[in-house]
Design a protein around this motif. Structure first.
Motif, short mmCIF file in Angstrom:
data_model
loop_
_atom_site.label_atom_id
_atom_site.label_comp_id
_atom_site.label_asym_id
_atom_site.label_seq_id
_atom_site.Cartn_x
_atom_site.Cartn_y
_atom_site.Cartn_z
N GLU A 101 0.85 -1.20 0.00
CA GLU A 101 0.00 0.00 0.00
C GLU A 101 0.88 1.24 0.00
O GLU A 101 1.81 1.34 0.81
CB GLU A 101 -0.91 0.01 1.23
N PHE A 102 0.58 2.15 -0.93
CA PHE A 102 1.35 3.39 -0.99
C PHE A 102 0.51 4.44 -1.71
O PHE A 102 -0.54 4.13 -2.29
CB PHE A 102 2.69 3.19 -1.70
N SER A 103 0.99 5.67 -1.67
CA SER A 103 0.28 6.75 -2.37
C SER A 103 1.18 7.32 -3.45
O SER A 103 2.40 7.36 -3.29
CB SER A 103 -0.09 7.86 -1.38
N VAL A 104 0.54 7.71 -4.55
CA VAL A 104 1.30 8.33 -5.65
C VAL A 104 0.74 9.73 -5.89
O VAL A 104 -0.44 9.99 -5.58
CB VAL A 104 1.21 7.49 -6.95
N PRO A 105 1.54 10.63 -6.49
CA PRO A 105 1.04 11.99 -6.74
C PRO A 105 -0.17 12.00 -7.69
O PRO A 105 -0.36 11.05 -8.45
CB PRO A 105 2.24 12.69 -7.38
N MET A 106 -0.95 13.05 -7.63
CA MET A 106 -2.18 13.15 -8.41
C MET A 106 -1.95 13.05 -9.92
O MET A 106 -2.83 12.59 -10.65
CB MET A 106 -2.88 14.48 -8.10
N ASP A 107 -0.78 13.51 -10.39
CA ASP A 107 -0.56 13.52 -11.85
C ASP A 107 0.05 12.21 -12.36
O ASP A 107 0.51 12.13 -13.49
CB ASP A 107 0.34 14.71 -12.21
N THR A 108 0.05 11.15 -11.58
CA THR A 108 0.64 9.87 -12.01
C THR A 108 -0.24 9.20 -13.06
O THR A 108 -1.47 9.24 -12.97
CB THR A 108 0.78 8.93 -10.79
N ASP A 109 0.42 8.59 -14.07
CA ASP A 109 -0.30 7.82 -15.07
C ASP A 109 -0.69 6.49 -14.43
O ASP A 109 0.13 5.57 -14.27
CB ASP A 109 0.62 7.59 -16.29
N LEU A 110 -1.95 6.36 -14.05
CA LEU A 110 -2.40 5.20 -13.27
C LEU A 110 -2.44 3.92 -14.09
O LEU A 110 -2.23 2.83 -13.57
CB LEU A 110 -3.77 5.49 -12.65
N MET A 165 5.42 10.41 0.26
CA MET A 165 5.74 10.09 1.65
C MET A 165 5.02 11.10 2.56
O MET A 165 4.97 12.29 2.23
CB MET A 165 7.24 10.20 1.91
N PRO A 166 4.48 10.66 3.65
CA PRO A 166 3.91 11.62 4.59
C PRO A 166 4.99 12.61 5.05
O PRO A 166 6.10 12.17 5.38
CB PRO A 166 3.43 10.75 5.76
#
Lengths: 282, 264
Positions: free
Chosen positions: A179-188, A260-261
């Motif tokens: 589980e992780f987070s990616v920036p909003m502009d990432t090509d999903l 990263m937080p």
């Protein structure tokens, strides 16, 4: 005169059958112990390939406890002890001991429930609270667990019955979640392809059930992603290390950053509302 | 595991048989190329057997790291073909439907690995095994109850005619009969190769013939393994026995119809 009386007493003992009874009781004890050990050994041997380690251990304990009880009764009877009176006294004593040791009785009852529930067995990896380890022994009072850093943890049965126990190795396959987070502009789409390729190229990741790719939510770090690959439970460490390494490399190569937080810490004098430096009072 | 006894009752040797079951001399060495480009290196120095495998991109195959096995005597050592150690979950490369009362007959190619065996007949012992190619691991059944297998995409073309000769491939004659009143459109079929024997027929290697009878999704299917080479192959020589004894309960569960079980 006194010496004569003592000799008389010894003579009376020797002439009576007390000594013979003691001798017989000792013989019963030795033979009984031998029979119990032999029965226990045969039980273990005959059930070794048919039943689980835990059932084998319980069966072995039943054989030993029943055997010892019968042996005790036989020896006491041989020594001429009045068993009816003894059992009556034992009842009163048992009541007193029971009242004094309610915790232990609670543990014993919980132990019986745990054994009948069969939520874990000897050899299973379980997690209780923040402790995880391999079940080493299941007893009437407690469960003993060997942690992965080789510590023995004893958990009272009463604690186990009232707490959440996770059996990690109950099922043959498991899913490992990243589980992780990616920036909003990432090509999903590219991210999903990248993660799926990582699972497909991993020799210990199972092709089926298919790995899960889930976009969980928007959060303050960007888009929360869950990627879960299935594996045989024995491949846990190999999969975790190899996939962690491979996903990190693939994300770096594809210039996808993992959010990263962050905590922003600023030093120096704080700015005042009007833009100027606030002067702290002396 | 059983390896064919090399005695006088054996029919005339075949090309495939000669390729396999190669005995390693007491002080001999041998290189065997696998289908994925790797090379297996074997050396025998009396009671000492050295084995190593080199990857295709390794430049110096003359200096590999050998594993050493100490043998208990001076018995013969053989190099034999080996079927995979786990079942294969066959995935048709095209959607496949079989109408009620219809059947499909196909030859399923199975990659063969290499086994190094010490001794002969019933006393033969498998010392080392080198899988032919990397097969992806997969799971057949429900997440709480199933079996580990390898995934294998293949063509289910109808017919049992001759195939391309290749000593590193075994062909499994497979017959699927749809004995149910519904159309059989399956996504996965498990083929339990550890229960199969290998036979050499001229330049080909075949397994036992497998017949699967489908009786409906709610019914267990019936799988039968016909021991021996398929009909018409009288010159076939058994070169390797089954790796494990067949289990009737396991044989009944054959088809998998993909459900959306794992996406939660």
């Amino acid at each position: 005169m006194d010496l004569f009386s003592e000799n008389d007493l010894v003579a009376r003992i020797l002439s009576s059958d007390i000594l013979i009874r003691i001798g017989k009781a000792a013989l019963y004890y030795l033979v009984g112990i031998l029979i119990i050990r032999l029965t226990s050994f045969l039980t273990r041997r005959l059930t070794s390939s048919k039943v689980s380690r835990q059932s084998r251990m319980i069966l072995n304990k039943i054989v030993t406890y029943v055997g010892m009880s019968v042996l005790l009764v036989v020896i006491l009877a041989e020594l001429g002890v009045n068993l009816a009176a003894l059992l009556g006294a034992a009842g009163i004593l048992g009541l007193a001991v029971g009242v004094a040791s309610q915790k232990s009785l609670g543990n014993m009852v919980s132990g019986l429930f745990l054994l009948s529930e069969r939520s874990f067995e000897i050899g299973d990896v379980i997690k209780v609270g923040d402790k995880a380890g391999i079940v080493h022994d299941v007893d009437l009072l407690s469960v003993k667990m060997r942690t992965f850093d080789n510590l023995l943890v004893r958990i009272p049965n009463e604690t186990l019955i009232s707490t959440e126990v996770i059996n990690i190795t109950r099922y043959p396959i498991r899913r490992m979640d990243f589980e992780f987070s990616v920036p909003m502009d990432t090509d999903l789409t590219a991210l999903e392809t990248l993660l799926r390729e990582s699972a497909e190229s991993n020799p210990v990741s199972l092709e089926e059930p298919r790995a899960i790719f889930l976009l969980k939510k928007w959060d303050h770090d960007g888009i929360a992603v869950l990627f879960g690959a299935w594996f045989l439970k024995e491949d846990y460490i190999e999969l975790k290390n190899s996939m962690f390494r491979d996903i990190t490399t693939r994300l770096t190569d594809a210039n996808i950053t993992v959010s990263m937080p962050r905590i922003r810490v600023e030093s120096g004098p704080a700015e005042s509302a009007d833009g100027g430096n606030r002067t702290e009072p002396e | 595991m059983a390896v064919k006894k090399r005695n006088g009752t054996v029919p005339e040797s075949t090309a495939a048989e000669e390729h396999w079951s190669v005995a390693l001399d007491m002080n001999g060495e041998r290189q065997v190329d696998l289908s994925d480009g790797r090379t297996v290196l074997l050396k025998r120095n009396g009671v000492e057997l050295l084995s190593a495998i080199s990857l295709p991109d390794e430049e110096d195959v003359n200096d590999p790291v050998f594993d050493v096995t100490i043998l208990d005597g001076e018995g013969p050592t053989f190099i034999i073909p080996m079927l995979p150690d786990k079942p294969l979950v066959l995935q048709p490369d095209a959607e496949l439907r079989i109408l009620p009362d219809a059947r499909i007959r196909a030859h399923i190619p199975i990659p063969l690995g290499i086994g190094v065996v010490y001794g002969e007949g019933e006393e033969a012992r498998l010392i080392r095994e080198f899988p032919a190619i990397h097969l992806s691991k997969t799971w057949f059944g429900e997440p709480f109850d199933g079996e580990a297998a390898y995934s294998w995409k293949t063509t289910f073309s109808d017919g049992l005619g001759p195939r391309q000769p290749d000593e590193r491939i075994a062909y499994c004659p497979l017959v699927i009969r749809n004995e149910s009143p519904e159309v059989l459109g399956f996504q996965r079929l498990i083929l339990r190769v550890p229960f199969l024997s290998l036979y050499a027929v001229r330049a080909h290697i075949y397994t036992d013939r497998v017949t699967v009878r489908f009786r409906g999704q709610s019914q267990v299917s019936q799988v039968s393994i016909e021991k021996g080479p398929q009909k018409g192959l009288d010159s076939a020589v058994r070169i390797f026995g089954p790796r494990s004894k067949s289990d009737r309960a396991l044989l009944r569960r054959s088809f998998s119809f993909i459900k959306n079980l794992y996406t939660g």
